[in-house]
Enzyme design. Structure first.
Site, PDB file in Angstrom:
ATOM      1  N   GLY A 153       0.827  -1.199   0.000  1.00 17.23           N
ATOM      2  CA  GLY A 153       0.000   0.000   0.000  1.00 17.23           C
ATOM      3  C   GLY A 153       0.856   1.241   0.000  1.00 17.23           C
ATOM      4  O   GLY A 153       1.536   1.546  -0.968  1.00 17.23           O
ATOM      5  N   GLU A 154       0.814   1.985   1.101  1.00 18.49           N
ATOM      6  CA  GLU A 154       1.559   3.242   1.251  1.00 18.49           C
ATOM      7  C   GLU A 154       1.196   4.230   0.148  1.00 18.49           C
ATOM      8  O   GLU A 154       2.067   4.803  -0.505  1.00 18.49           O
ATOM      9  CB  GLU A 154       3.060   2.995   1.281  1.00 18.49           C
ATOM     10  CG  GLU A 154       3.516   2.203   2.486  1.00 18.49           C
ATOM     11  CD  GLU A 154       5.015   2.102   2.598  1.00 18.49           C
ATOM     12  OE1 GLU A 154       5.550   2.548   3.617  1.00 18.49           O
ATOM     13  OE2 GLU A 154       5.657   1.576   1.657  1.00 18.49           O
ATOM     14  N   HIS A 155      -0.112   4.409  -0.054  1.00 17.85           N
ATOM     15  CA  HIS A 155      -0.575   5.391  -1.026  1.00 17.85           C
ATOM     16  C   HIS A 155      -2.037   5.735  -0.719  1.00 17.85           C
ATOM     17  O   HIS A 155      -2.697   5.087   0.089  1.00 17.85           O
ATOM     18  CB  HIS A 155      -0.440   4.873  -2.471  1.00 17.85           C
ATOM     19  CG  HIS A 155      -1.220   3.639  -2.757  1.00 17.85           C
ATOM     20  ND1 HIS A 155      -0.626   2.386  -2.852  1.00 17.85           N
ATOM     21  CD2 HIS A 155      -2.548   3.428  -2.946  1.00 17.85           C
ATOM     22  CE1 HIS A 155      -1.553   1.487  -3.109  1.00 17.85           C
ATOM     23  NE2 HIS A 155      -2.740   2.094  -3.165  1.00 17.85           N
ATOM     24  N   ALA A 156      -2.497   6.775  -1.385  1.00 16.04           N
ATOM     25  CA  ALA A 156      -3.916   7.142  -1.355  1.00 16.04           C
ATOM     26  C   ALA A 156      -4.413   7.214  -2.786  1.00 16.04           C
ATOM     27  O   ALA A 156      -3.615   7.315  -3.735  1.00 16.04           O
ATOM     28  CB  ALA A 156      -4.112   8.487  -0.649  1.00 16.04           C
ATOM     29  N   GLY A 195      -3.561   4.526   2.850  1.00 18.86           N
ATOM     30  CA  GLY A 195      -3.718   3.145   3.286  1.00 18.86           C
ATOM     31  C   GLY A 195      -2.408   2.388   3.292  1.00 18.86           C
ATOM     32  O   GLY A 195      -1.587   2.528   2.379  1.00 18.86           O
TER      33      GLY A 195
END
Length: 315
Positions: A227-230, A275
């Site tokens: 993840g580590e993104h929006a 997230g």
């Protein structure tokens, strides 16, 4: 001179911000840049090509070598050591130092060792004695040798739905509103049978959108983070079909961590929520439904860009 240098300190740089205090036996080489209101404690060494932002605290016995860039409001604990050469040899000097960046408001614990060429993300926390061998995401807490993510700063942990605070939607599912804007936990119905159990959800009654895409994440090594993104416009709905994993949802103000360890437990991540998925068990199978087809332009992959976009949207 609007900064303080102890009589037993050696400060060769002239690029020192006002209000900064440099204590005994610290040595700052010419060319180093030090911001305002910085506190540099005893027996600290700072090399030529080092930049230190405003209001940084550097405790005793720290070494900052060429290529280190420390942003504002960072705390560096006693005897923390930075490096800038992955293959050091006596009398053999690298062509150029590998750059290391510590982003704003991060904290580094006592005796930590930071390998070169990595970034410590903003607001991250490095535990005492940790050996950091790769970049640390924003807000992450890392400990150990090699350092691994064990949690996220200011994240409230939830273990699923026990007593829903509010029912929304229709159907037999339970839905819990969280403190993170727009994020909801869903307990979908599970039908138990001697021939095998079944869980079911209907679109868009149980899952709050009609998906156009799905993907599954599996065989993730336990130390890895996904993840580590929006997303700007895309909705996601996550279900862990087997095993377990943890999901961190962050709206820029509130941050919560949820454990998905039942196939009937899902989480809805709306657009403009950061997230993260981590702590995958060996047998974890994470199913993700997406409201839109894949579009790389819909992703925000830098946390500061995400915060800036949230601020722009609210102004």
């Amino acid at each position: 001179m609007h900064y303080f240098v102890h009589p037993k300190a050696l400060c060769e740089s002239k690029k020192i911000g006002s209000g900064t205090r440099i204590w005994a036996f610290a040595h700052i080489l010419e060319g180093a840049v030090v911001g305002r209101d910085v506190n540099i404690c005893d027996h600290t060494f700072i090399e030529h090509d080092v930049v230190i932002g405003d209001r940084v605290t550097i405790k005793c016995g720290v070494q900052l070598w060429d290529g280190v860039h420390v942003e504002a409001d960072v705390f560096i604990g006693p005897n923390a050591t930075f490096t800038n050469d992955r293959l050091p040899r006596s009398k053999v000097h690298p062509g150029e130092s590998l750059p290391t960046r510590v982003q704003r408001s991060a904290s580094i614990g006592a005796n930590a060792t930071i390998l070169p060429g990595i970034t410590i993300g903003q607001n991250a926390m490095v535990g005492a004695g940790a050996v950091v061998t790769r970049s640390v995401p924003p807000n992450a807490i890392v400990v150990g040798n090699p350092a691994q993510i064990t949690g996220y700063v200011d994240s409230v942990k939830r273990e699923g739905i026990q007593q829903p605070s509010r029912q929304v939607g229709e159907g037999s599912e339970e839905v819990l509103q969280t403190n993170v804007s727009g994020v909801t936990l869903h307990r979908l119905p599970v039908i138990q049978d001697m021939r095998g159990n079944l869980t079911v959800g209907e679109f868009p009654r149980d899952v709050p959108f009609v998906p156009k895409r799905y993907f599954m994440v599996f065989d993730v090594p336990s130390r890895e983070v996904r993840g580590e993104h929006a997303h700007r416009t895309c909705h996601l709905f996550l279900l862990c079909l087997s095993g377990s994993c943890s999901v961190v949802a962050d709206d820029g103000i509130h941050r919560e961590e949820f454990t998905l360890d039942q196939p009937g437990m899902g989480i809805h991540l709306p657009p403009m929520v950061w997230g993260i998925q981590y702590k995958y068990s060996q047998d974890a199978r994470l199913m993700v439904f997406a409201s839109d087809h894949y579009d790389p332009a819909d992703y925000i992959r830098d946390y500061q860009d995400f915060l800036d976009a949230k601020e722009a949207a609210s102004s």
